[in-house]
Design a protein around this motif. Structure first.
Motif, mmCIF file in Angstrom:
data_model
loop_
_atom_site.group_PDB
_atom_site.id
_atom_site.type_symbol
_atom_site.label_atom_id
_atom_site.label_comp_id
_atom_site.label_asym_id
_atom_site.label_seq_id
_atom_site.Cartn_x
_atom_site.Cartn_y
_atom_site.Cartn_z
ATOM 1 N N PRO A 38 42.480 42.892 42.507
ATOM 2 C CA PRO A 38 41.458 42.244 41.658
ATOM 3 C C PRO A 38 41.909 42.073 40.210
ATOM 4 C CG PRO A 38 40.799 44.480 42.251
ATOM 5 C CD PRO A 38 41.982 44.130 43.100
ATOM 6 N N PHE A 39 42.798 42.929 39.737
ATOM 7 C CA PHE A 39 43.347 42.738 38.393
ATOM 8 C C PHE A 39 44.219 41.489 38.359
ATOM 9 C CE2 PHE A 39 42.245 47.211 38.334
ATOM 10 C CZ PHE A 39 41.720 47.371 37.061
ATOM 11 N N ARG A 40 45.019 41.312 39.401
ATOM 12 C CA ARG A 40 45.857 40.106 39.451
ATOM 13 C C ARG A 40 44.989 38.857 39.510
ATOM 14 N NH1 ARG A 40 51.562 38.866 42.297
ATOM 15 N NH2 ARG A 40 51.514 36.603 42.048
ATOM 16 N N GLN A 41 43.915 38.912 40.301
ATOM 17 C CA GLN A 41 43.028 37.761 40.398
ATOM 18 C C GLN A 41 42.372 37.452 39.057
ATOM 19 O OE1 GLN A 41 40.440 39.095 43.523
ATOM 20 N NE2 GLN A 41 41.893 38.622 45.155
ATOM 21 N N ALA A 42 41.924 38.499 38.355
ATOM 22 C CA ALA A 42 41.267 38.289 37.062
ATOM 23 C C ALA A 42 42.237 37.741 36.031
ATOM 24 C CB ALA A 42 40.656 39.603 36.579
ATOM 25 N N ALA A 182 34.129 48.916 38.083
ATOM 26 C CA ALA A 182 35.302 48.088 38.368
ATOM 27 C C ALA A 182 35.269 46.718 37.683
ATOM 28 C CB ALA A 182 35.482 47.923 39.874
ATOM 29 N N PRO A 183 34.152 45.981 37.704
ATOM 30 C CA PRO A 183 34.179 44.660 37.063
ATOM 31 C C PRO A 183 34.539 44.721 35.582
ATOM 32 C CG PRO A 183 32.253 44.862 38.489
ATOM 33 C CD PRO A 183 32.862 46.234 38.396
ATOM 34 N N TRP A 185 36.544 47.005 34.131
ATOM 35 C CA TRP A 185 37.996 47.204 34.078
ATOM 36 C C TRP A 185 38.710 45.857 34.200
ATOM 37 C CZ3 TRP A 185 41.030 51.643 33.543
ATOM 38 C CH2 TRP A 185 40.397 52.888 33.654
ATOM 39 N N HIS A 186 38.300 45.067 35.208
ATOM 40 C CA HIS A 186 38.979 43.795 35.462
ATOM 41 C C HIS A 186 38.786 42.822 34.304
ATOM 42 C CE1 HIS A 186 37.914 44.892 39.899
ATOM 43 N NE2 HIS A 186 38.916 45.618 39.435
ATOM 44 N N GLU A 187 37.554 42.725 33.832
ATOM 45 C CA GLU A 187 37.234 41.763 32.769
ATOM 46 C C GLU A 187 37.960 42.105 31.472
ATOM 47 O OE1 GLU A 187 33.298 40.458 30.182
ATOM 48 O OE2 GLU A 187 33.018 41.374 32.158
ATOM 49 N N THR A 189 40.674 43.951 31.080
ATOM 50 C CA THR A 189 42.129 43.793 31.233
ATOM 51 C C THR A 189 42.537 42.333 31.077
ATOM 52 O OG1 THR A 189 42.271 45.729 32.683
ATOM 53 C CG2 THR A 189 44.070 44.135 32.802
ATOM 54 N N ALA A 190 41.799 41.428 31.702
ATOM 55 C CA ALA A 190 42.114 40.007 31.575
ATOM 56 C C ALA A 190 41.980 39.548 30.129
ATOM 57 C CB ALA A 190 41.204 39.182 32.480
#
Length: 241
Positions: A38-42, A182-183, A185-187, A189-190
């Motif tokens: 999900p990090f790669r996707q974001a 989790a969301p 973290w992803h947001e 990081t992007a």
């Protein structure tokens, strides 16, 4: 439509074990790699319009393995491969846990502009000189029981003294696997990746931390994720050449 050369790249490094000379499991059995999807996707979604390559490191072994430092050598090889593919483009490394340690250690590679460490493994004996003149932003969950948030705080202080621009963001309630909240973290990081590449404005608190002088205390430039207003990056800037 003609293909344009990439302007920058992001290299993701998943976690692993302290020791283990066997190859990582394949596919969904490789849970550390699955956690980074999900990090790669974001990051891909955030950087796609800007001509940024997104790649992942493939490890030869599943462990760090003491002085062998296998993931470090894998990271350097991946950076050399990126240079062959895309030329001398600026690179942001994004690493989780053991991958965070490998990213911090590989940051001396000439392509690397910045490191985003997610719950990184930061042994106090690891060198920091290679982080000089790099941006280093670490995210660490307050409830992490695998790697130490205190070690991340110590690392940003040591690295700042070595000439790095550093920041620590605490994820309140966050765990090592980055499943809680989790969301966010992803947001974040992007947003950090695009900001560090100059595609968006970084959050004000992060920018202020990166401007701290080398002798600033390790507590400075450290704050909770909830202190950052959402959306984390809202002002798009002109892409850097």
């Amino acid at each position: 439509m003609a293909n344009h050369p990439p302007l920058a790249a992001v290299l993701l490094l998943h976690g692993g074990r302290e020791a283990g000379t066997g190859p990582p499991p394949f596919g969904p059995l490789n849970l550390p790699a699955v956690r980074m999807r999900p990090f790669r996707q974001a990051v891909t979604k955030a950087t796609l319009p800007a001509g940024v390559l997104v790649r992942s490191v493939r490890y030869t072994c599943r462990g760090w393995n003491g002085p062998r430092e296998d993931p470090l050598h894998d990271a350097v090889r991946a950076l050399d491969a990126l240079r062959h593919e895309a030329g001398d483009v600026p690179v942001v490394l994004v690493g989780h846990s053991m991958g965070g340690r490998a990213a911090l250690r590989a940051a001396g590679h000439p392509l690397v502009r910045a490191v985003v460490g997610l719950a990184p493994w930061c042994p106090p004996e690891d060198p920091v000189e290679q982080l000089g003149d790099r941006d280093v932003v670490l995210l660490h969950g307050s409830h992490d029981r695998v790697t130490s948030p205190r070690s991340s705080r110590a690392l940003v202080g040591r690295a700042r003294g070595a000439g790095a621009r550093t920041c620590l963001v605490t994820v309140e309630g966050g765990d090592h696997a980055m499943l809680r909240r989790a969301p966010l973290w992803h947001e974040l990081t992007a947003a950090l990746v695009t900001g560090l590449l100059g595609r968006n404005a970084l959050p004000d608190a992060v920018s202020a931390a990166l401007r701290l002088p080398p002798d600033a205390d390790s507590a400075q430039g450290a704050f909770g994720m909830d202190a950052l207003p959402r959306p984390y990056a809202v002002a798009r800037t002109e892409a850097r050449s």
